[in-house]
Scaffold this motif. Sequence first.
Motif, PDB file in Angstrom:
ATOM      1  N   LYS A  18       0.817  -1.221   0.000  1.00 60.71           N
ATOM      2  CA  LYS A  18       0.000   0.000   0.000  1.00 60.71           C
ATOM      3  C   LYS A  18       0.853   1.274   0.000  1.00 60.71           C
ATOM      4  O   LYS A  18       0.367   2.342  -0.279  1.00 60.71           O
ATOM      5  CB  LYS A  18      -0.944  -0.002   1.204  1.00 60.71           C
ATOM      6  N   TYR A  19       2.121   1.138   0.336  1.00 61.33           N
ATOM      7  CA  TYR A  19       3.005   2.303   0.377  1.00 61.33           C
ATOM      8  C   TYR A  19       3.802   2.429  -0.912  1.00 61.33           C
ATOM      9  O   TYR A  19       3.849   1.519  -1.721  1.00 61.33           O
ATOM     10  CB  TYR A  19       3.988   2.158   1.539  1.00 61.33           C
ATOM     11  N   PHE A  20       4.489   3.544  -1.082  1.00 59.44           N
ATOM     12  CA  PHE A  20       5.487   3.655  -2.146  1.00 59.44           C
ATOM     13  C   PHE A  20       6.686   4.409  -1.580  1.00 59.44           C
ATOM     14  O   PHE A  20       6.571   5.094  -0.558  1.00 59.44           O
ATOM     15  CB  PHE A  20       4.889   4.355  -3.384  1.00 59.44           C
ATOM     16  N   GLU A  21       7.814   4.227  -2.242  1.00 58.64           N
ATOM     17  CA  GLU A  21       9.050   4.855  -1.756  1.00 58.64           C
ATOM     18  C   GLU A  21       9.303   6.137  -2.524  1.00 58.64           C
ATOM     19  O   GLU A  21       9.216   6.160  -3.749  1.00 58.64           O
ATOM     20  CB  GLU A  21      10.245   3.920  -1.978  1.00 58.64           C
ATOM     21  N   PHE A  22       9.634   7.192  -1.808  1.00 64.18           N
ATOM     22  CA  PHE A  22      10.002   8.445  -2.458  1.00 64.18           C
ATOM     23  C   PHE A  22      11.320   8.900  -1.835  1.00 64.18           C
ATOM     24  O   PHE A  22      11.360   9.186  -0.634  1.00 64.18           O
ATOM     25  CB  PHE A  22       8.897   9.489  -2.260  1.00 64.18           C
ATOM     26  N   HIS A  23      12.368   8.924  -2.634  1.00 63.77           N
ATOM     27  CA  HIS A  23      13.713   9.256  -2.136  1.00 63.77           C
ATOM     28  C   HIS A  23      14.015   8.502  -0.844  1.00 63.77           C
ATOM     29  O   HIS A  23      14.478   9.087   0.142  1.00 63.77           O
ATOM     30  CB  HIS A  23      13.854  10.772  -1.913  1.00 63.77           C
ATOM     31  N   GLY A  24      13.689   7.216  -0.861  1.00 65.72           N
ATOM     32  CA  GLY A  24      14.016   6.349   0.273  1.00 65.72           C
ATOM     33  C   GLY A  24      13.065   6.449   1.454  1.00 65.72           C
ATOM     34  O   GLY A  24      13.291   5.821   2.483  1.00 65.72           O
TER      35      GLY A  24
END
Length: 284
Positions: A18-24
């Motif tokens: 359900k999450y995503f990674e943005f700049h770690g």
Amino acid sequence: MAESEAETPSTPGEFESKYFEFHGVRLPPFCRGKMEEIANFPVRPSDVWIVTYPKSGTSLLQEVVYLVSQGADPDEIGLMNIDEQLPVLEYPQPGLDIIKELTSPRLIKSHLPYRFLPSDLHNGDSKVIYMARNPKDLVVSYYQFHRSLRTMSYRGTFQEFCRRFMNDKLGYGSWFEHVQEFWEHRMDSNVLFLKYEDMHRDLVTMVEQLARFLGVSCDKAQLEALSEHCHQLVDQCCNAEALPVGRGRVGLWKDIFTVSMNEKFDLVYKQKMGKCDLTFDFYL
Ligand SMILES: Nc1ncnc2c1ncn2[C@@H]1O[C@H](COP(=O)(O)O)[C@@H](OP(=O)(O)O)[C@H]1O
Ligand SMILES: CCc1ccc(OS(=O)(=O)O)cc1
């Protein structure tokens, strides 16, 4: 059991997706695709921003800030839908386009880490109030929130959730980085760094700090009246009518953490916060 819990069981694997990674940094799905627009969001000098890691007492702080800045009656605040007056920047509703058009002075909330906030906020003119809460009470609160949230409906144990927290694997990323990054900016002229526990320990001083920071001029008697009103808000918030008994109080984590969990947590806390002189009250 709440209806939402029964409807959408969420295994740890489903939860991850359900999450995503943005700049770690792990961010909730509703932030996807809008991080660049957020970085370029037009900020006004008259804005007041409230920034927190989730479950740091944002709702209570927004009521106190609203009361100090607008001088509203605490009973009035209880009746109005204050969340509508203070939108969250990154939430789908009301959305960036609407927030851009709000009349000044705007009060805007966000849970994003310092570096992902609109770049004009960094050493800019608009005021930023950050509030941190001790991480043991916070992780218990975040766990309960994930269990009740329809879109997350978290089914794992508290132990597993706590491990994710210690490993920086929850929505809005690492609590340790979030607070330390803001702590490094606490002396910026447009930043006020507050702690949740101080609202319970010494609300008068906090109200004074807020009034000074927001440029609200008031004499001693007005300040006392304001503090009394804010006390009412804290009491209203933490009483049995507004929340289940005991909610929001400092030190609730002691009923949830096991001894070994606490030892492990202290170890991780020391590793991740060791070089930082920020301290928290874990009990009052
Ligand atoms: N007036 C209030 N309204 C909502 N939450 C309040 C509150 N006063 C204290 N809180 C506490 O603030 C936490 C929620 O933080 P946030 O507003 O950032 O989501 C909850 O902690 P607990 O879950 O420990 O009870 C809640 O009880
Ligand atoms: C994990 C998703 C999520 C959603 C909303 C949050 O903010 S708040 O606590 O409701 O303000 C935090 C996390």
